[in-house]
Design a protein around this motif. Sequence first.
Motif, PDB file in Angstrom:
ATOM      1  N   THR A   1       6.635   6.772  -2.330  1.00  0.00           N
ATOM      2  CA  THR A   1       5.289   6.715  -3.197  1.00  0.00           C
ATOM      3  C   THR A   1       4.243   5.805  -2.328  1.00  0.00           C
ATOM      4  OG1 THR A   1       6.895   6.223  -5.080  1.00  0.00           O
ATOM      5  CG2 THR A   1       4.734   5.580  -5.250  1.00  0.00           C
ATOM      6  N   VAL A   2       3.360   6.613  -2.163  1.00  0.00           N
ATOM      7  CA  VAL A   2       2.048   6.114  -1.586  1.00  0.00           C
ATOM      8  C   VAL A   2       0.753   6.075  -2.432  1.00  0.00           C
ATOM      9  CG1 VAL A   2       0.288   7.056   0.302  1.00  0.00           C
ATOM     10  CG2 VAL A   2       3.001   7.446   0.607  1.00  0.00           C
TER      11      VAL A   2
ATOM     12  N   PRO B   1       3.616   1.174  -5.006  1.00  0.00           N
ATOM     13  CA  PRO B   1       3.546   1.855  -3.761  1.00  0.00           C
ATOM     14  C   PRO B   1       4.555   1.378  -2.743  1.00  0.00           C
ATOM     15  CG  PRO B   1       1.355   0.902  -4.075  1.00  0.00           C
ATOM     16  CD  PRO B   1       2.417   0.480  -5.237  1.00  0.00           C
TER      17      PRO B   1
ATOM     18  N   ARG C   1       7.180   8.047   6.292  1.00  0.00           N
ATOM     19  CA  ARG C   1       6.089   7.545   5.297  1.00  0.00           C
ATOM     20  C   ARG C   1       6.917   7.349   3.769  1.00  0.00           C
ATOM     21  NH1 ARG C   1       3.487  12.082   5.109  1.00  0.00           N
ATOM     22  NH2 ARG C   1       1.469  11.233   6.531  1.00  0.00           N
TER      23      ARG C   1
ATOM     24  N   LEU D   1       3.531   2.479   0.210  1.00  0.00           N
ATOM     25  CA  LEU D   1       2.639   2.438   1.148  1.00  0.00           C
ATOM     26  C   LEU D   1       1.234   2.434   0.532  1.00  0.00           C
ATOM     27  CD1 LEU D   1       1.179   2.282   4.151  1.00  0.00           C
ATOM     28  CD2 LEU D   1       1.438   4.683   4.009  1.00  0.00           C
TER      29      LEU D   1
ATOM     30  N   VAL E   1      -1.464  13.474  -2.048  1.00  0.00           N
ATOM     31  CA  VAL E   1      -0.867  12.330  -1.831  1.00  0.00           C
ATOM     32  C   VAL E   1       0.239  11.923  -2.794  1.00  0.00           C
ATOM     33  CG1 VAL E   1      -1.195   9.744  -1.536  1.00  0.00           C
ATOM     34  CG2 VAL E   1      -2.719  11.372  -0.504  1.00  0.00           C
TER      35      VAL E   1
ATOM     36  N   ALA F   1      -1.980   8.240   4.716  1.00  0.00           N
ATOM     37  CA  ALA F   1      -1.467   8.677   3.315  1.00  0.00           C
ATOM     38  C   ALA F   1      -0.886   9.888   3.128  1.00  0.00           C
ATOM     39  CB  ALA F   1      -2.691   8.497   2.593  1.00  0.00           C
TER      40      ALA F   1
ATOM     41  N   MET G   1       6.261   3.184   8.299  1.00  0.00           N
ATOM     42  CA  MET G   1       5.758   4.241   8.494  1.00  0.00           C
ATOM     43  C   MET G   1       5.087   4.197  10.127  1.00  0.00           C
ATOM     44  SD  MET G   1       2.173   6.068   7.433  1.00  0.00           S
ATOM     45  CE  MET G   1       1.719   4.846   8.665  1.00  0.00           C
TER      46      MET G   1
ATOM     47  N   TRP H   1      -3.057   5.820  -2.516  1.00  0.00           N
ATOM     48  CA  TRP H   1      -4.325   6.067  -1.614  1.00  0.00           C
ATOM     49  C   TRP H   1      -5.603   5.762  -2.634  1.00  0.00           C
ATOM     50  CZ3 TRP H   1      -7.453  11.006  -1.125  1.00  0.00           C
ATOM     51  CH2 TRP H   1      -8.529  10.827  -0.238  1.00  0.00           C
TER      52      TRP H   1
END
Lengths: 229, 278
Positions: free
Chosen positions: B65-66, B141, B62, B143, A76, B49, B1, B68
């Motif tokens: 920067t995600v 993030p 997306r 997301l 991720v 993610a 997203m 999770w």
Amino acid sequence: MIALVRLRLAGFVRTGRALAPVLAGLLALGVLYGGGRARPAEAYGVSAVVLFPVLAWQTKILLDVEPDVQRRLARVVVGPARERAAGLLAALVAGLAVVVVALVLPWPIGGLTPAAGPDGRSALVGVALGLWAHLLALPAAVALGALASRAITRSAGYGVAVLAVGAVGFVVLGLSGSLVPWLVPPVMATARAVTGPVAFGTGLLLTGWAALWSAVALTGYAWGRRTRA
Amino acid sequence: MRLDGVWLRYRRHGPWVLREVDAAIGPGEVAVVLGRNGAGKSTLLQLAAGVLRPSRGRVTDRPATVGWVPERFPADQPFTVGAYLAAMGRVAGLPGPAADRAVAHWVERLGLTRFHGVRLPQLSKGTAQKVGLAQALLRPPGLLVLDEPWEGLDAAARELVPELIGEVLAAGGAVLVSDHRGETVRLPGARQWSVAEGTLTEAAPTEGSAVAVVELAVPAASLATAVARLRADGHQILRIRDHAVPATATPPGRPVAGPPTAEGVSPERPGPAAEVSR
């Protein structure tokens, strides 16, 4: 990506799981060089053959030491391509350390002779050929270990099976007179080649063969990982 | 997203876990993913993610920067809390000093200061979950994907989660969160995505759809009647607990022995929620 390589190498070393392949490699080198002084090129050629399954095993352990969820977290954060590449790069770095040990260790324990052979080839040339033989084996071994890793095989049993079949096939199909030698990386062929003068064309052929085999195997790993996080 | 016609199955010829899912979430929005166990909530979150790749369809736009937070943080790693978070900060692209500052901030914020030098395998489940939260927030993030983030957290940390979500939203991020314990009543105004039978449906937004939790005490002898009446009135029973034990100390998802207590909210319609206890 370098930070992820460092994280994975740190995990590999700190869990102590690096110990098993290192001991196996040292044992193999001890047996190989325990019989007296050999000429570098020939001995290093055999060393590359012997270390091939050890390097593949080490790669599998390194890739498997990280929990699956942590591998997905890394995916991720850096993206799938970099996550895959970081694992392979970490395995290459760990493998290079083994190669260095394999090249250096025989000298202090008296396993190699610095004297030139009957063909007049100096020890330095022998070391260079040995380095070449090991560097041909390393990417292929990393690719085999990656294909045997849990991310691909999803179970310990299948992983060991892939590793065992790969190692046995590597020896059997690499024997002189094999009908399908191209199915395996040319590590055995290289070991045979370095016993005599290595023509430029032969060297190029073996290098290209090893590079192509590794590329195909690593492409298979990347393809398999597309749907296996 | 955006998820466009996303299908997913874990292996070729295996059953479809998600079918023809279309969904979108924009900056400043939060969506709660609801569904029974095994419905595919975590799968949907992992698709969003970027952990999983759709078998069909695609995920677009997306954010770069995600963050999770997995349902269970992988604590079986040979690092201390501080070393792990610093390493993850660097993996996320933060330069050394910035990573150290981010780690110091989140360690303090999440009450992990005294665990900074503790090895991950020695952490309790809740503390490990906080480390999971911290690693997702080291870089702000675009997301944030939270898979059952309240699981195992203590009362103070449970209260902190909506606060953190609010900060991500205020910074222009989007948040997806799954929940099976009814904790998302703490997120008034969140969109509700329901996953069932492999498909995703979104509850239509209604005016005044915000819900609240009300605690009530009822006599043990009439508990069943009270619960049935509340349900009949459209309220949702969140849990039943012992009145003697503080709500925050109740083990998640497990009724305790002794005189029971019930919590309820009503997501089905506008109005008060009830926590019934005695």
